[in-house]
Design a protein around this motif. Sequence first.
Motif, PDB file in Angstrom:
ATOM      1  N   PRO A 223       6.004   8.030  -1.883  1.00 36.42           N
ATOM      2  CA  PRO A 223       6.706   7.717  -0.636  1.00 36.42           C
ATOM      3  C   PRO A 223       8.177   8.116  -0.733  1.00 36.42           C
ATOM      4  N   LYS A 224       8.774   8.262   0.411  1.00 32.70           N
ATOM      5  CA  LYS A 224      10.195   8.623   0.463  1.00 32.70           C
ATOM      6  C   LYS A 224      11.047   7.574  -0.234  1.00 32.70           C
ATOM      7  N   ASN A 225      10.689   6.325  -0.050  1.00 32.60           N
ATOM      8  CA  ASN A 225      11.427   5.225  -0.662  1.00 32.60           C
ATOM      9  C   ASN A 225      10.453   4.297  -1.392  1.00 32.60           C
ATOM     10  N   PRO A 226      10.153   4.569  -2.653  1.00 33.54           N
ATOM     11  CA  PRO A 226       9.209   3.725  -3.392  1.00 33.54           C
ATOM     12  C   PRO A 226       9.671   2.273  -3.437  1.00 33.54           C
ATOM     13  N   LEU A 227       8.713   1.383  -3.539  1.00 34.83           N
ATOM     14  CA  LEU A 227       9.009  -0.038  -3.622  1.00 34.83           C
ATOM     15  C   LEU A 227       9.797  -0.337  -4.895  1.00 34.83           C
ATOM     16  N   THR A 228      10.840  -1.155  -4.765  1.00 31.64           N
ATOM     17  CA  THR A 228      11.644  -1.520  -5.935  1.00 31.64           C
ATOM     18  C   THR A 228      11.194  -2.879  -6.477  1.00 31.64           C
ATOM     19  N   LYS A 229      11.585  -3.159  -7.710  1.00 27.73           N
ATOM     20  CA  LYS A 229      11.235  -4.442  -8.325  1.00 27.73           C
ATOM     21  C   LYS A 229      11.837  -5.609  -7.555  1.00 27.73           C
TER      22      LYS A 229
ATOM     23  N   ALA B 260      -1.226  -5.521  -1.421  1.00 29.81           N
ATOM     24  CA  ALA B 260      -1.118  -6.682  -2.314  1.00 29.81           C
ATOM     25  C   ALA B 260      -0.883  -6.245  -3.753  1.00 29.81           C
ATOM     26  N   ALA B 261      -1.551  -5.153  -4.158  1.00 27.48           N
ATOM     27  CA  ALA B 261      -1.386  -4.659  -5.531  1.00 27.48           C
ATOM     28  C   ALA B 261       0.022  -4.165  -5.778  1.00 27.48           C
ATOM     29  N   SER B 262       0.623  -3.500  -4.783  1.00 19.35           N
ATOM     30  CA  SER B 262       1.985  -2.975  -4.946  1.00 19.35           C
ATOM     31  C   SER B 262       2.985  -4.108  -5.115  1.00 19.35           C
ATOM     32  N   VAL B 263       2.824  -5.166  -4.317  1.00 19.26           N
ATOM     33  CA  VAL B 263       3.717  -6.324  -4.453  1.00 19.26           C
ATOM     34  C   VAL B 263       3.576  -6.922  -5.846  1.00 19.26           C
ATOM     35  N   LYS B 264       2.332  -7.100  -6.306  1.00 19.40           N
ATOM     36  CA  LYS B 264       2.090  -7.694  -7.617  1.00 19.40           C
ATOM     37  C   LYS B 264       2.608  -6.806  -8.737  1.00 19.40           C
ATOM     38  N   ASN B 265       2.463  -5.498  -8.573  1.00 20.49           N
ATOM     39  CA  ASN B 265       2.868  -4.539  -9.611  1.00 20.49           C
ATOM     40  C   ASN B 265       4.372  -4.377  -9.703  1.00 20.49           C
ATOM     41  N   GLY B 266       5.069  -4.685  -8.625  1.00 19.13           N
ATOM     42  CA  GLY B 266       6.521  -4.479  -8.608  1.00 19.13           C
ATOM     43  C   GLY B 266       6.898  -3.039  -8.360  1.00 19.13           C
ATOM     44  N   ALA B 267       5.956  -2.228  -7.924  1.00 14.67           N
ATOM     45  CA  ALA B 267       6.187  -0.819  -7.624  1.00 14.67           C
ATOM     46  C   ALA B 267       5.003  -0.308  -6.810  1.00 14.67           C
ATOM     47  N   THR B 268       5.196   0.778  -6.102  1.00 17.59           N
ATOM     48  CA  THR B 268       4.135   1.350  -5.275  1.00 17.59           C
ATOM     49  C   THR B 268       2.915   1.677  -6.120  1.00 17.59           C
ATOM     50  N   VAL B 269       1.755   1.243  -5.666  1.00 19.56           N
ATOM     51  CA  VAL B 269       0.490   1.510  -6.352  1.00 19.56           C
ATOM     52  C   VAL B 269      -0.233   2.667  -5.653  1.00 19.56           C
ATOM     53  N   TYR B 270      -0.832   3.541  -6.466  1.00 25.48           N
ATOM     54  CA  TYR B 270      -1.610   4.669  -5.952  1.00 25.48           C
ATOM     55  C   TYR B 270      -3.065   4.457  -6.371  1.00 25.48           C
ATOM     56  N   PRO B 271      -3.898   3.947  -5.492  1.00 23.56           N
ATOM     57  CA  PRO B 271      -5.269   3.593  -5.887  1.00 23.56           C
ATOM     58  C   PRO B 271      -6.107   4.819  -6.226  1.00 23.56           C
ATOM     59  N   HIS B 272      -6.983   4.660  -7.202  1.00 26.38           N
ATOM     60  CA  HIS B 272      -7.887   5.754  -7.557  1.00 26.38           C
ATOM     61  C   HIS B 272      -9.242   5.190  -7.953  1.00 26.38           C
ATOM     62  N   LEU B 273     -10.271   5.975  -7.690  1.00 31.68           N
ATOM     63  CA  LEU B 273     -11.645   5.588  -8.009  1.00 31.68           C
ATOM     64  C   LEU B 273     -12.231   6.454  -9.110  1.00 31.68           C
ATOM     65  N   VAL B 274     -11.952   7.759  -9.054  1.00 33.89           N
ATOM     66  CA  VAL B 274     -12.485   8.695 -10.044  1.00 33.89           C
ATOM     67  C   VAL B 274     -11.451   8.910 -11.143  1.00 33.89           C
TER      68      VAL B 274
END
Length: 635
Positions: free
Chosen positions: A545-551, A520-534
């Motif tokens: 990814p081989k083919n990152p999400l496009t806008k 859901a975050a990637s769709v909202k961001n308009g690009a692949t999201v890489y989640p992080h906690l620390v």
Amino acid sequence: MSRVLRRIVLPTAAFLMLGSLAACTNAAPTPDATANQLATSLQSLDFAGLSLAGADPTTVSTELGEALAPLESIPRTVTLESVTEDEGSKDPKTATATLKTVWDIDASDTDWSYTTQGTLELNDESDSWELRYSPELAVPGLAAGQYVAKRNTAAARGDILGNNNQGLVTERPVLRIGIDKNALDPSKWETSAKKLAALVEIDAPAYAKSVAAAGPKAFVQAIVLRDDKDRTVTDAQLDAIDGVLAQPGTVPLAKSRNFARAILGTVGEASAEIVAESKGSISAGQQVGLSGLQKEYQDTLAGTKGYSISIFDKDKNEVSSLLTAEAVDGKSLKTTLDLDMQTLAESLLADSASDSALVAVRPSDGAILAAAAGPETNAANTALLGKYAPGSTFKVITALAMLRSGDTPTTTVDCPATLSVDGKAFKNYDGYPSSALGSIPLSEALAQSCNTVFLTGATKVKAAALSDAAASLGLNLSPSTGAAAFLGSVPDTSTGTELAANGIGQGVVEASALGMATVAASVKNGATVYPHLVVDPAPAKAPKPKNPLTKDEAKALSGMMSEVVDHGTLKELAKVPGGTIIGKSGTAEYDEERNAHAWVIASQGDLAVAVFVGDGSGGAQTAGPIVADFLTKSQ
């Protein structure tokens, strides 16, 4: 040829020379062998093989062994540096042995090393070298009857911080409660121990046994309790039991016992196994991380303990200090968890009747703001590590694969009530609107969650494209959150009915709540999201990814997911105040009795959320209200 023996007559001078050579063979022995034996004896603390001048080897071995016993766990090496006969010494003749001792105090590269010197003297009667023993041969300044010991100094443990440096885990007041045997008549030890155990709800026979086994002056701890307004064991109750002692102290704790417990972890006294595995870096009684981030970042949080090595007399009084190293306090661990959002998420899942999870991710940077697991009694890290079939929330991924194959949101697709794939019958969910059957736009198929459309779509695009689309939305990547985590698993080799079932989030695909929140975050961001906690120390970067999400792809998916909320399966979310919400519901049957997991993913503003409920009546019905509450109350 025969040999001819010849008699040789030597002159007088030659005889004198032979006499001189004979005298050389009776020269005094060198001290080298004795000096080497001295180094060996100091290493082993066994002087049985060494000749001593005026001392008994057995007594020396015992006394020196007792003097160094407190340091016996520390590796020590003794080597002979040199041995030199002393010029001018005649009666007796002496030599000086210089020895180097190195102690491997801790895991650092800095060792404790020093040189000592021993005097050897030649015994004319035995024609051998003997040692003039002194305890200073082992440690400079050591005298008979004294011993050497190391005292550790604790380092302050670092805090765990959250979003905007909020204090998630910090030193909080506690009471260490137990029986003080020194203040109690022995006849009352067992009775008081059992009364205290019953009060604090621990195993009474086991605690009474521990009290009995401890020394007559020991304090035997029963429990450590938070000393705050929520403490239910009162001072009056403790005072009513003879011999009970409540020692105030502090322990690194979160705001409550269950707050993000599975993620943050716990701190407690090091077990014998932990001490043994640490190879000297952790000592008995030391507070260490036992689970979660506390364990994973133990070295960062704990810092480096200090120590002092001193000589003590028989009464345990310090005589002199030999070495001191100051403690280095631990560093704080910075995370992205938001105190208020985590608290809210946990409250919404506290009464859940089955395993559940809520994960919130900030689309703009991938920060994990909340990662809660329910019910309150569940100690598992369901939010970050749970592996479940994602059900129809996965259709967002299948839709991306279909878009990449040439479809658009307005492409007309066929939504029959049932579909057979390689002889296996599939159908839409019970209650699917009949008005949305037949030829409908792809966007409407997602809005109404038509199974047959996405079963067909998966078989057409093939497994590799489905796996690639998942990676583009952040689901099928190796996580780099800085904590133990799982995002998802979407194989690229599935065929037939397995591939078809994968397309609707069943089959063999798996995802965590973190993984679906990332979608859901990637769709909202308009690009692949890489989640992080620390945040600090920063984790390694996640692989792309081989083919990152496009806008453009994200825009198309976002438009389709907005229809889910506008008039589709999540139309109840349209009542949530604030900006536009995009989302997708999902239900994943997991057994033959059609018990199902309930899912919802959604995003509003700079917030994406996924809710999973292990046993639900449907995504929209079970998980939907939780998402609505979370989005409403987190504004």
